[in-house]
Scaffold this active site. Structure first.
Site, PDB file in Angstrom:
ATOM      1  CE  LYS A  18      12.640  17.272  57.609  1.00  0.00           C
ATOM      2  NZ  LYS A  18      13.153  17.053  58.961  1.00  0.00           N
ATOM      3  CB  THR A  64      14.467  21.012  59.024  1.00  0.00           C
ATOM      4  OG1 THR A  64      14.622  20.115  60.113  1.00  0.00           O
ATOM      5  CG2 THR A  64      15.727  21.847  58.871  1.00  0.00           C
ATOM      6  CG  ASP A  65       8.845  18.616  62.239  1.00  0.00           C
ATOM      7  OD1 ASP A  65       8.879  17.489  61.705  1.00  0.00           O
ATOM      8  OD2 ASP A  65       7.859  19.067  62.849  1.00  0.00           O
ATOM      9  CG  PHE A 175      32.312   9.403  16.237  1.00  0.00           C
ATOM     10  CD1 PHE A 175      31.988  10.733  16.358  1.00  0.00           C
ATOM     11  CD2 PHE A 175      33.437   8.922  16.912  1.00  0.00           C
ATOM     12  CE1 PHE A 175      32.759  11.594  17.137  1.00  0.00           C
ATOM     13  CE2 PHE A 175      34.215   9.773  17.692  1.00  0.00           C
ATOM     14  CZ  PHE A 175      33.873  11.115  17.798  1.00  0.00           C
ATOM     15  NE  ARG A 192      27.697   6.620  16.492  1.00  0.00           N
ATOM     16  CZ  ARG A 192      28.389   7.349  17.354  1.00  0.00           C
ATOM     17  NH1 ARG A 192      29.379   6.779  18.044  1.00  0.00           N
ATOM     18  NH2 ARG A 192      28.116   8.629  17.552  1.00  0.00           N
ATOM     19  CB  VAL A 247      26.683  12.158  21.134  1.00  0.00           C
ATOM     20  CG1 VAL A 247      25.780  12.591  22.279  1.00  0.00           C
ATOM     21  CG2 VAL A 247      26.575  10.657  20.921  1.00  0.00           C
ATOM     22  CD  GLN A 248      30.718  14.937  20.859  1.00  0.00           C
ATOM     23  OE1 GLN A 248      30.156  14.137  20.111  1.00  0.00           O
ATOM     24  NE2 GLN A 248      31.780  14.625  21.576  1.00  0.00           N
ATOM     25  CG  ASN A 274      27.942   7.389  22.523  1.00  0.00           C
ATOM     26  OD1 ASN A 274      26.934   6.744  22.242  1.00  0.00           O
ATOM     27  ND2 ASN A 274      28.975   7.496  21.707  1.00  0.00           N
ATOM     28  CG  HIS A 276      29.712   2.964  23.926  1.00  0.00           C
ATOM     29  ND1 HIS A 276      29.840   3.962  22.990  1.00  0.00           N
ATOM     30  CD2 HIS A 276      30.458   3.359  24.991  1.00  0.00           C
ATOM     31  CE1 HIS A 276      30.626   4.912  23.456  1.00  0.00           C
ATOM     32  NE2 HIS A 276      31.010   4.573  24.678  1.00  0.00           N
TER      33      HIS A 276
END
Length: 318
Positions: A18, A64-65, A175, A192, A247-248, A274, A276
């Protein structure tokens, strides 16, 4: 966890459950303070109910109920209202997920394993006149997630996470010196903005229900602590911050800091797009019309760079 069976000359694997069952729970102390959580719960069961697929026989299926009603009212038990009253202590999302999964594998003979996923909405207590309000809450941003996998043997896999942790810094990011070819238009930059929306998952090292910490709300506190380590590593010290060459690299340092800080976490996975912020450049054939100095940007989120990685301890099975 799912088991393959050979049926009528085919390999067969099945599960059922569910999804998107929403439940809110309020706890009230004798001093008049209220606590609230809102969870979206999903359950997957692995069970011996092949006959329900192959022929007209549903005798081995947990409906599932029934799963929905168990989630909403019973805190892991079937006797709806009576057992709901027994959930008198505030629970973390992790503890609730384990309770539900444990219920299904122990109560139903045919169920061999259960996966319970929970997404918790970030209701935060409001501050009025400098004081925490007794029963007032506001909706925050990032969401707390968890997944508990419990098998009938008692084995456990517990994962927690964060969705939608949006962070941004206006400087101390660059970068440079990346691969260039005839299709490269991006210039090198040592100045940046850096913005991302962190999705984080971490797996705890506890392998059975019996090895879990007994401290109340342990995993709720751990969630807050992990979130703080991730954010602190991203931003750096309040005065000056920390430089991000990519970012890495920032992602790796965030994952590494989490494993170094929390010995009971075996695995961390981070996804950090990232997002921008492009410097605005207004010019004509004669050159720039307006000179911007890292102060006006065009925010964009599509398309964006997709960066993700995971880090685990050498002894981890992941």
């Amino acid at each position: 966890m799912a088991q393959q069976e050979v049926v009528e000359g085919f390999k067969f694997e099945q599960r059922h459950g569910k999804e998107r069952v929403r439940v809110a729970r309020v706890w009230k102390t004798r001093q008049g303070q209220h606590f609230v959580v809102e969870w979206r719960v999903g359950i997957t069961l692995f069970s011996d109910c092949v006959n329900s697929y192959l022929r007209d026989d549903n005798s081995d299926i947990v409906a599932t109920d029934t799963m929905k009603n168990t989630e909403m009212f019973a805190c892991g038990c079937v006797k709806v209202y009576a057992k709901a009253k027994e959930c008198s202590d505030i629970l973390s999302a992790e503890d609730f997920a384990i309770l539900l999964a444990k219920h299904f594998v122990s109560f139903y003979k045919k169920v061999t394993g259960a996966i319970v996923n929970i997404v918790e909405k970030p209701w935060e207590r409001v501050i009025v006149d400098g004081q925490p309000h007794e029963h007032g809450f506001k909706l925050g941003s990032e969401k707390h997630t968890t997944e508990a996998i419990v098998q009938k043997s008692g084995s456990l896999q517990l994962t927690s996470g964060i969705e939608g942790l949006s962070v941004l810094k206006t400087t101390q990011s660059g970068f440079v010196n990346f691969i260039r070819d005839k299709y490269t238009a991006l210039p090198d930059t040592r100045e940046r903005m850096l913005a991302t929306e962190v999705t984080a998952l971490w797996r705890y090292s506890y392998e059975s229900q019996y090895s879990l910490p007994q401290k109340p709300l342990y995993f709720t506190e751990k969630y807050q602590e992990v979130k703080k380590v991730l954010a602190d590593t991203f931003f750096g010290p309040p005065n000056g911050g920390v430089y991000s060459p990519s970012v890495q690299n920032t992602l790796y340092l965030m994952a590494k800091a989490t494993l170094n800080r929390f010995p009971d976490i075996a695995y961390v996975s981070l996804k950090m797009p990232n997002l921008h912020f492009l410097p605005v450049n207004i010019s004509n054939k004669d050159g720039p019309i307006v000179k911007f100095e890292d102060d006006v940007y065009l925010p964009t989120d599509e398309p964006h760079g997709s960066i993700q990685a995971s880090l685990s301890r050498l002894w981890s099975k992941l």
